[in-house]
Design an enzyme around this catalytic site. Structure first.
Site, PDB file in Angstrom:
ATOM      1  N   HIS A 270      52.741 -15.660  95.480  1.00 17.55           N
ATOM      2  CA  HIS A 270      52.249 -16.960  94.977  1.00 17.55           C
ATOM      3  C   HIS A 270      51.654 -16.738  93.591  1.00 17.55           C
ATOM      4  CE1 HIS A 270      50.132 -20.800  94.790  1.00 17.55           C
ATOM      5  NE2 HIS A 270      50.963 -21.187  95.746  1.00 17.55           N
ATOM      6  N   ASP A 327      55.439 -21.754 102.499  1.00 23.88           N
ATOM      7  CA  ASP A 327      56.842 -22.004 102.871  1.00 23.88           C
ATOM      8  C   ASP A 327      57.363 -21.031 103.914  1.00 23.88           C
ATOM      9  OD1 ASP A 327      57.006 -22.755  99.503  1.00 23.88           O
ATOM     10  OD2 ASP A 327      57.468 -24.196 101.075  1.00 23.88           O
TER      11      ASP A 327
HETATM   12  C1  SDX Z   1      55.229 -22.890  96.353  1.00 24.41           C
HETATM   13  O1  SDX Z   1      52.164 -23.142  92.512  1.00 24.41           O
HETATM   14  C2  SDX Z   1      51.984 -23.651  93.708  1.00 24.41           C
HETATM   15  O2  SDX Z   1      50.913 -24.040  94.105  1.00 24.41           O
HETATM   16  C3  SDX Z   1      53.281 -23.707  94.538  1.00 24.41           C
HETATM   17  C4  SDX Z   1      53.089 -24.123  95.999  1.00 24.41           C
HETATM   18  C5  SDX Z   1      52.613 -25.561  96.109  1.00 24.41           C
HETATM   19  O3  SDX Z   1      52.017 -25.898  97.141  1.00 24.41           O
HETATM   20  O4  SDX Z   1      52.946 -26.357  95.194  1.00 24.41           O
HETATM   21  O5  SDX Z   1      52.160 -23.265  96.646  1.00 24.41           O
HETATM   22  C6  SDX Z   1      54.402 -24.060  96.758  1.00 24.41           C
HETATM   23  O6  SDX Z   1      56.008 -23.015  95.438  1.00 24.41           O
HETATM   24  C7  SDX Z   1      54.993 -21.569  97.048  1.00 24.41           C
HETATM   25  C8  SDX Z   1      55.894 -20.420  96.450  1.00 24.41           C
HETATM   26  C9  SDX Z   1      57.270 -20.557  97.082  1.00 24.41           C
HETATM   27  N1  SDX Z   1      58.235 -19.622  96.451  1.00 24.41           N
HETATM   28  C10 SDX Z   1      58.672 -18.530  97.104  1.00 24.41           C
HETATM   29  O7  SDX Z   1      58.287 -18.192  98.230  1.00 24.41           O
HETATM   30  C11 SDX Z   1      59.768 -17.764  96.346  1.00 24.41           C
HETATM   31  C12 SDX Z   1      59.508 -16.250  96.494  1.00 24.41           C
HETATM   32  N2  SDX Z   1      58.298 -15.948  95.728  1.00 24.41           N
HETATM   33  C13 SDX Z   1      58.469 -15.469  94.382  1.00 24.41           C
HETATM   34  O8  SDX Z   1      59.583 -15.855  93.677  1.00 24.41           O
HETATM   35  C14 SDX Z   1      57.174 -15.324  93.622  1.00 24.41           C
HETATM   36  O9  SDX Z   1      56.284 -14.727  94.458  1.00 24.41           O
HETATM   37  C15 SDX Z   1      56.524 -16.563  93.033  1.00 24.41           C
HETATM   38  C16 SDX Z   1      57.438 -17.261  92.092  1.00 24.41           C
HETATM   39  C17 SDX Z   1      56.101 -17.517  94.089  1.00 24.41           C
HETATM   40  C18 SDX Z   1      55.267 -16.115  92.302  1.00 24.41           C
HETATM   41  O10 SDX Z   1      55.665 -15.269  91.339  1.00 24.41           O
HETATM   42  P1  SDX Z   1      54.565 -14.497  90.427  1.00 24.41           P
HETATM   43  O11 SDX Z   1      53.185 -14.624  90.892  1.00 24.41           O
HETATM   44  O12 SDX Z   1      54.886 -14.905  89.037  1.00 24.41           O
HETATM   45  O13 SDX Z   1      54.918 -13.075  90.704  1.00 24.41           O
HETATM   46  P2  SDX Z   1      55.817 -12.325  89.722  1.00 24.41           P
HETATM   47  O14 SDX Z   1      57.120 -13.041  89.662  1.00 24.41           O
HETATM   48  O15 SDX Z   1      55.046 -12.110  88.460  1.00 24.41           O
HETATM   49  O16 SDX Z   1      55.992 -10.991  90.498  1.00 24.41           O
HETATM   50  C19 SDX Z   1      54.941 -10.019  90.500  1.00 24.41           C
HETATM   51  C20 SDX Z   1      55.592  -8.807  91.131  1.00 24.41           C
HETATM   52  C21 SDX Z   1      56.971  -8.508  90.529  1.00 24.41           C
HETATM   53  O17 SDX Z   1      57.184  -7.117  90.689  1.00 24.41           O
HETATM   54  P3  SDX Z   1      56.821  -6.133  89.395  1.00 24.41           P
HETATM   55  O18 SDX Z   1      57.641  -6.670  88.221  1.00 24.41           O
HETATM   56  O19 SDX Z   1      55.341  -6.269  89.180  1.00 24.41           O
HETATM   57  O20 SDX Z   1      57.274  -4.774  89.860  1.00 24.41           O
HETATM   58  O21 SDX Z   1      55.813  -9.082  92.525  1.00 24.41           O
HETATM   59  C22 SDX Z   1      57.221  -9.076  92.770  1.00 24.41           C
HETATM   60  C23 SDX Z   1      57.923  -9.249  91.438  1.00 24.41           C
HETATM   61  O22 SDX Z   1      59.203  -8.676  91.471  1.00 24.41           O
HETATM   62  N3  SDX Z   1      57.456 -10.211  93.676  1.00 24.41           N
HETATM   63  C24 SDX Z   1      58.213 -10.149  94.769  1.00 24.41           C
HETATM   64  C25 SDX Z   1      58.118 -11.408  95.355  1.00 24.41           C
HETATM   65  N4  SDX Z   1      57.327 -12.199  94.612  1.00 24.41           N
HETATM   66  C26 SDX Z   1      56.925 -11.452  93.567  1.00 24.41           C
HETATM   67  N5  SDX Z   1      58.948  -9.141  95.296  1.00 24.41           N
HETATM   68  C27 SDX Z   1      59.614  -9.419  96.444  1.00 24.41           C
HETATM   69  N6  SDX Z   1      59.573 -10.616  97.087  1.00 24.41           N
HETATM   70  C28 SDX Z   1      58.840 -11.630  96.563  1.00 24.41           C
HETATM   71  N7  SDX Z   1      58.804 -12.801  97.176  1.00 24.41           N
END
Ligand code: SDX
Length: 392
Positions: A270, A327
């Site tokens: 998140h 989710d």
């Molecule tokens: C919602 O904003 C809100 O409030 C949204 C929401 C709402 O109520 O409106 O809460 C609803 O959108 C919830 C989120 C739903 N999306 C997902 O579940 C999709 C999977 N999650 C990711 O794509 C990701 O976690 C995000 C987009 C939700 C958040 O991304 P961040 O905080 O920007 O994290 P990042 O992309 O900067 O990643 C940080 C690290 C990375 O690795 P490094 O580059 O540091 O090595 O964490 C890794 C990412 O690769 N990572 C994941 C991951 N999420 C982040 N690795 C594996 N699986 C994941 N799900």
């Protein structure tokens, strides 16, 4: 300056706006709607009462709630000619595409007479959106399965009315398990608002130009559809089905850690919560209860529980503070309620309409609301001279 919570100057400089609607503390896993903890609202309130709270800032008295319920109920119908839009879509169009287009088309029916400087008319627009979203959503679903549209019934409460429009067939009245309506009402409360998430910020950015609320909410629906945002609930179910069995969980977690795989654990991580998403905790507990009371067992729940256990103990996820978000479990409950996967994000949109319209109203009432105009860091070419094509 910010009321009860203090922010460091760094945070203040990056904040998109000031708002009194929702507070999140991502480290503590705190979520407040107008100061009320989500855990208390989930246990004691209803989605319609929470919608009133988000829009008006206070919980309603009984008289206020009765009047609000009556007003919303009497704006649930959509114009008959809106069905022409649905008939123009290919039958297998994604319901989010149909919802986005249909909500945007409300501007063609209600925009002309709308004086946005009149608070009463702004409030009426918000009520119309809250009231018609379930009707339009159910109509999109019925169209996609070739069934006739069911009209909203005034004698039903908000969520039951929606489920009846979704599933009742003309030949017989719907036998609705009250557990289903209660479970969906709770999911709607949990999804109603979430501070400046991508879709709400989209609604506010469009609204900051003075655009009408129907166009603003259509923009919010478009943003929510993305798999990184509201589209994640649909993507979680597809991911769990692809993993298929508890014995494949360890391999899936390893794949999610491999940057080159392009695979992420949907429903994990998140932008703000670097601890448990309080909504995920509530939904996880509720999933067991709902499946038991509905007499449904779903092997995907076992896969989800196993996935959570493995990921939460894994260094990669612990280091990056990746926890299940709202989710991760919601799709399993939607599936148990008989809602098709492609309608999961539509469920999210119905609930989030309460937050979108609350923020749109707040923005219009805010004295310091300016047109959104984010700046950028330029990474393009330096200044250079034009060369005629013949010399290139
Ligand atoms: C919602 O904003 C809100 O409030 C949204 C929401 C709402 O109520 O409106 O809460 C609803 O959108 C919830 C989120 C739903 N999306 C997902 O579940 C999709 C999977 N999650 C990711 O794509 C990701 O976690 C995000 C987009 C939700 C958040 O991304 P961040 O905080 O920007 O994290 P990042 O992309 O900067 O990643 C940080 C690290 C990375 O690795 P490094 O580059 O540091 O090595 O964490 C890794 C990412 O690769 N990572 C994941 C991951 N999420 C982040 N690795 C594996 N699986 C994941 N799900």
């Amino acid at each position: 300056e910010t009321g009860y919570f203090t922010y460091d100057p760094g945070f203040m400089s990056t904040a998109a706006c000031k708002s009194a609607v929702t507070f999140i503390d991502g480290d503590q896993g705190i979520l407040l709607y107008r100061g009320y903890p989500i855990e208390q609202l989930a246990k004691q309130s209803s989605f319609l009462e929470v919608s009133y709270l988000l829009m008006n800032g206070e919980l309603p008295t009984q008289a206020e709630f009765t009047a609000f319920d009556h007003e919303v109920t009497h704006h649930t119908m959509m114009r008959e000619s809106q069905k022409n839009f649905l008939n123009g879509f290919h039958y297998d169009a994604h319901p989010m595409a149909m919802l986005c287009a249909s909500v945007g088309s409300l501007a063609a029916f209600y925009h002309d007479g709308l004086d946005m400087n009149d608070p009463a008319q702004r409030r009426l627009s918000a009520i119309r959106l809250l009231a018609k979203m379930p009707t339009i959503a159910a109509a999109c679903y019925r169209y996609s399965i070739g069934w006739p549209i069911r009209y909203p019934r005034n004698n039903l409460e908000y969520v039951t009315r929606f489920l009846t429009m979704m599933f009742e067939v003309p030949s017989e009245p719907l036998k609705l398990n009250p557990v289903a309506a209660k479970a969906l009402d709770l999911l709607f409360i949990l999804h109603a608002d979430h501070e400046q998430n991508a879709s709400t910020s989209t609604v506010r950015l469009i609204g900051s130009t003075g655009a009408n609320p129907y166009a603003c909410v259509a923009g919010g629906i478009a943003a929510l559809w993305g798999p990184a945002h509201g589209g994640a609930n649909e993507a979680v179910l597809k991911m769990l089905a692809e993993i298929g069995d508890v014995k494949n969980v360890a391999k899936a977690v390893d794949r999610a850690k491999d940057k080159n795989s392009g695979f992420r654990l949907m429903g994990f991580g998140h932008r703000v919560y670097k601890n448990f998403d309080p909504r995920a905790t509530i939904i996880r507990e509720m999933t067991h209860e709902v499946l038991k009371e509905l007499g449904v067992s779903d092997p995907l729940l076992d896969v989800a529980l196993a996935l959570e256990q493995v990921a939460l103990k894994d260094e990669y996820f612990i280091e990056r503070k990746l926890y299940p978000n709202v989710d991760f479990y919601s799709g399993i409950i939607y599936k148990a309620l008989g809602i098709p996967t492609e309608m999961f994000t539509v469920m999210f949109a119905i609930a989030r309409t309460a937050g979108w319209v609350a923020h749109w109203l707040e923005q219009h009432e805010s004295a310091d609301a300016k047109i959104g105009r984010p700046r950028q860091i330029y990474t393009g070419a330096p200044t250079r001279e034009y060369k005629p094509i013949i010399t290139r």
